[in-house]
Write an enzyme that holds these catalytic residues in place. Structure first.
Site, PDB file in Angstrom:
ATOM      1  N   HIS A  91       0.817  -1.218   0.000  1.00 36.36           N
ATOM      2  CA  HIS A  91       0.000   0.000   0.000  1.00 36.36           C
ATOM      3  C   HIS A  91       0.851   1.268   0.000  1.00 36.36           C
ATOM      4  O   HIS A  91       0.347   2.336  -0.312  1.00 36.36           O
ATOM      5  CB  HIS A  91      -1.052  -0.017   1.122  1.00 36.36           C
ATOM      6  N   ASP A 227       1.259  -7.705   2.239  1.00 39.28           N
ATOM      7  CA  ASP A 227       1.337  -6.256   1.993  1.00 39.28           C
ATOM      8  C   ASP A 227       2.797  -5.792   1.851  1.00 39.28           C
ATOM      9  O   ASP A 227       3.324  -5.093   2.704  1.00 39.28           O
ATOM     10  CB  ASP A 227       0.630  -5.519   3.143  1.00 39.28           C
ATOM     11  N   SER A 683       4.180   2.127   8.400  1.00 36.79           N
ATOM     12  CA  SER A 683       3.941   1.171   7.328  1.00 36.79           C
ATOM     13  C   SER A 683       5.235   0.936   6.584  1.00 36.79           C
ATOM     14  O   SER A 683       5.899   1.888   6.176  1.00 36.79           O
ATOM     15  CB  SER A 683       2.910   1.723   6.347  1.00 36.79           C
TER      16      SER A 683
END
Ligand code: ARG
Ligand code: GLU
Length: 750
Positions: A91, A227, A683
């Site tokens: 992402h 991810d 992230s």
């Protein structure tokens, strides 16, 4: 002792032992400045750190800080090969990859894997930044600045010193230098950085892996998303940052993470090294109350409505799906996080805890003569907060309802055009400028569906009118209440506004809003690119007031003017005062508890958190777990769903147990959770074992613990990571990109 009583007693003893055990293996609150880790070393070692903290960070160029990067503007990445491979989240690469997609190049559906360096794709605009050194320069910034000096005077002094020192350090080091405040401005650190600008895409798994579970699983444990994505840093021939050039070469990394694939078990020590963005851990009870009783509930309620309409229309039409999927993900990400936040804050009675803390603080402050201002801090914070509650409410309503309607947002374009009349000298020049503006809106219209947006208008305006009934701006009272509600619905004109709205059921309100929407969407210039273009094509200098007749512009103008005149000045003044008070409050809190180790709130600078691999039994679930496996992914496979459809090749690899060297007991670990204190910006962060070796990539937090931005509770706050073995398995077996693995240093292969 009777039997039942004995049972209860044994149970409670067992429970206490269990809690002790939990406490023992549990989380450690904090996101520490890497240059201050020496003070944490004993604690970290007691939990399982096996290397000196100097190996994690030092100023001499040999620390692992040189292998952690700020990826783009708000993610983290880690260097995992001497030739500059960066691993981050799927992402985090999403926007960049969207720009690389085109006819015949659907990397979301098919993934992307370069077969060699020549095939790696340049990513215009993408940067990665290394933190080479950092130094506490508080004394150089704050010497002889008294705490209570007013902020205007203080800011001038501080700004000047910052500018001077940044220039001095840039000259001295030949690198970039940025000074940032920590502890609400009680400390200042200089960060010596290097930003690389030639970054290339190496590998991107298809959405069926990288976004598996999509928004349904977002912020949720257990999790089944791969991810991750892979990029490479390029440098000039001197290994220095350079703009994209095909002759640039892979960046030679002296520091990179070794990978360890021997696995972990519950209770094992872990660290997360990255760039958390914003937290507010030392906030007052008054601020927290605003968060969970104003900001969060308004945003959640309004977004629930908007997202439902979007989803209904996306499901109905594939075109709308493609137009809205990315917008949907963005709006839904906050929406879901805030729900977890409210839940967590309430379940933990955080306000009660804060209130109790504040009573203790006040008692201390009343007697503490060394900081004479301390006793006035909380009373002032509370008084000021109370005054702005209703303004914050209105402002947040405006943002999440009227200004969340795409057509109304788009009226900013007409506003921009209006100003061109002042600076243009002729019709031709005017048309030329306006044409450029009109053309620049192509991106918006490509992803705009009028029918969907109109439905959003009807529902959100009905909500707005209902919730803000005593604060409705004059224009809305006139156009909506008088012209539509009263006229079209033939309500008596003698009643007051409050009575009109009081007498209007939700249904009447919505019907009236539909009439209103028809009027606006029928006549606004902004409903399509064609209409806007046609308008611009025929415009002359004499038409300067035409835009002001547009009904979407009128509504936009009403809200922005109201904000400018009646909301922003007061709120800005409030935030300005709060900055001052929060700084004093932070200082006083630290002065009160000299033995406590305080960590500064996140500010998108490099931090290290540490904790342990630790499971969770999520709300609404009976199962406690700390790890998921490929078998769980396969069990979720649903060929009719866009987000739970497992790619065929992955199913094949599973069926034939073709795991290469990456399997564990006949399956592949996919994701795991641990109790590291993380936030948005973490992230893509490397998740490390006690030796500083890479065991995973951080990508999310568990729903029940998203309140950790305000309050970290070790029993429910968990960070979620992709297991490095899943990443390597997908690279190696799914993407057939074993050539990348050869660059890495991998330990623990069976
Ligand atoms: N919640 C994560 C973060 O805050 C992941 C968001 C991307 N994933 C998604 N399914 N929308 O950024
Ligand atoms: N997904 C978040 C990000 O993009 C990290 C999750 C969190 O907020 O902890 O930074």
């Amino acid at each position: 002792m009777n039997k039942t009583y004995k049972k209860i007693l044994t149970k409670s003893i067992l429970f206490s032992l269990y809690s002790l055990f939990i406490l023992n293996v549990s989380a450690k609150e904090g996101m520490w400045i890497p240059a201050t880790l020496k003070a944490r070393e004993a604690d970290m070692k007691s939990m399982g750190l096996q290397i000196p903290v100097e190996q994690l960070f030092n100023d001499t160029g040999t620390g692992l800080n040189n292998a952690v990067v700020l990826f783009g503007k708000g993610c983290t990445g880690e260097i995992i090969s001497p030739q500059g491979i960066v691993l981050t989240n799927h992402h985090c690469g999403y926007g960049t990859v969207q720009r690389l997609c085109g006819p015949g190049k659907d990397y979301f559906a098919n993934g992307f894997a370069a077969k060699n360096k020549e095939e790696e794709l340049p990513c215009a605009g993408l940067t990665v930044t290394f933190i080479r050194k950092m130094e506490n320069i508080t004394d150089k910034i704050l010497f002889d600045v008294p705490d209570t000096l007013n902020d205007a005077a203080r800011d001038t002094i501080v700004m000047n010193r910052i500018k001077m020192l940044e220039t001095e350090y840039k000259k001295k080091t030949g690198l970039d230098a940025t000074i940032k405040p920590y502890y609400q401005g009680n400390q200042y650190w200089i960060l010596i950085t290097e930003t690389f600008k030639d970054i290339r895409l190496v590998l991107f798994p298809p959405n069926g892996i990288g976004n598996f579970g999509g928004d349904v699983e977002n912020w949720v444990w257990p999790r089944h998303t791969g991810d991750f994505s892979v990029f490479r840093v390029y440098a000039d021939k001197d290994n220095k940052p350079a703009e994209y050039n095909k002759d640039n070469v892979p960046y030679t990394a002296k520091q990179y993470f070794n990978i360890n694939v021997s696995g972990y078990k519950e209770g094992d020590f872990t660290m997360v090294y990255g760039f958390p963005g914003t937290t507010d851990e030392y906030a007052s009870a008054a601020k927290l109350k605003q968060v969970y009783s104003i900001y969060d509930p308004i945003s959640i309620e309004a977004r629930t409505i908007r997202l439902k309409i979007w989803m209904d229309n996306m499901t109905e039409k594939r075109d709308v799906f493609l137009q809205y999927t990315s917008k949907y993900a963005g709006v839904a990400n906050g929406w879901k996080k805030w729900q977890g936040e409210v839940l967590g804050l309430k379940a933990n009675n955080v306000t009660d805890k804060k209130n109790k803390y504040e009573i203790g603080f006040q008692n201390w402050a009343n007697k503490y003569t060394k900081l004479p201002y301390a006793k006035n801090i909380l009373p002032q914070i509370n008084e000021q907060a109370k005054k702005v509650d209703s303004l914050i409410y209105l402002d947040q309503m405006n943002k999440e309802t009227v200004m969340a309607i795409e057509l109304i947002q788009q009226a900013a374009v007409l506003e921009k055009m209006r100003f061109c009349f002042r600076i243009s000298k002729s019709d031709a020049e005017l048309r030329d400028t306006l044409n450029k503006i009109a053309t620049s809106t192509a991106g918006f219209y490509k992803n705009y569906d009028l029918k969907t947006d109109k439905k959003v208008f009807i529902k959100l305006m009905a909500l707005y009118v209902k919730k803000c009934e005593n604060k409705l701006p004059f224009y809305i009272q006139e156009t909506f209440v008088h012209n539509i509600l009263l006229a079209d619905y033939k309500l008596s004109t003698k009643v007051t506004l409050k009575q009109v709205l009081g007498a209007s059921t939700d249904k009447i309100l919505e019907q009236a809003c539909e009439v209103w929407a028809n009027k606006i969407y029928d006549s606004s210039l902004l409903v399509s690119q064609e209409r806007l273009n046609a308008f611009v094509a025929a415009i002359t200098m004499a038409d300067s007031t035409k835009m002001m007749a547009d009904p979407a512009w009128k509504l936009y103008n009403e809200i922005t003017t109201l904000t400018k005149q009646n909301i922003a000045p007061y709120l800005d003044y409030y935030y300005y005062n709060m900055r001052h008070l929060n700084r004093l409050y932070m200082k006083a809190q630290m002065e009160k508890e000299t033995k406590k180790a305080f960590y500064p709130d996140a500010n998108l600078t490099l931090r290290l958190s540490y904790g342990k691999v630790q499971g969770l039994k999520p709300e609404n679930s009976k199962t406690y777990s700390y790890q998921t496996f490929l078998s769980d992914v396969i069990a979720l496979d649903d060929s009719t769903s866009t987000i739970f459809k497992v790619p065929n090749k992955l199913k094949e690899l599973y069926k034939t147990k073709n795991y290469g060297t990456w399997g564990q007991n006949g399956t592949i670990p996919v994701a795991f959770i641990a109790s590291n204190h993380t936030s948005g910006g973490n992230s893509g962060s490397p998740v490390l074992n006690g030796k500083g070796e890479l065991i995973g990539t951080n990508f999310d937090r568990a729903y029940e613990g998203t309140m950790s931005d305000y309050y970290f509770d070790m029993s429910r706050c968990r960070n979620i990571s992709v297991d490095i073995r899943y990443t390597l398995f997908i690279i190696d077996k799914f993407c057939d990109a074993g050539w990348l693995i050869k660059e890495m240093n991998i330990k623990g292969i069976k």
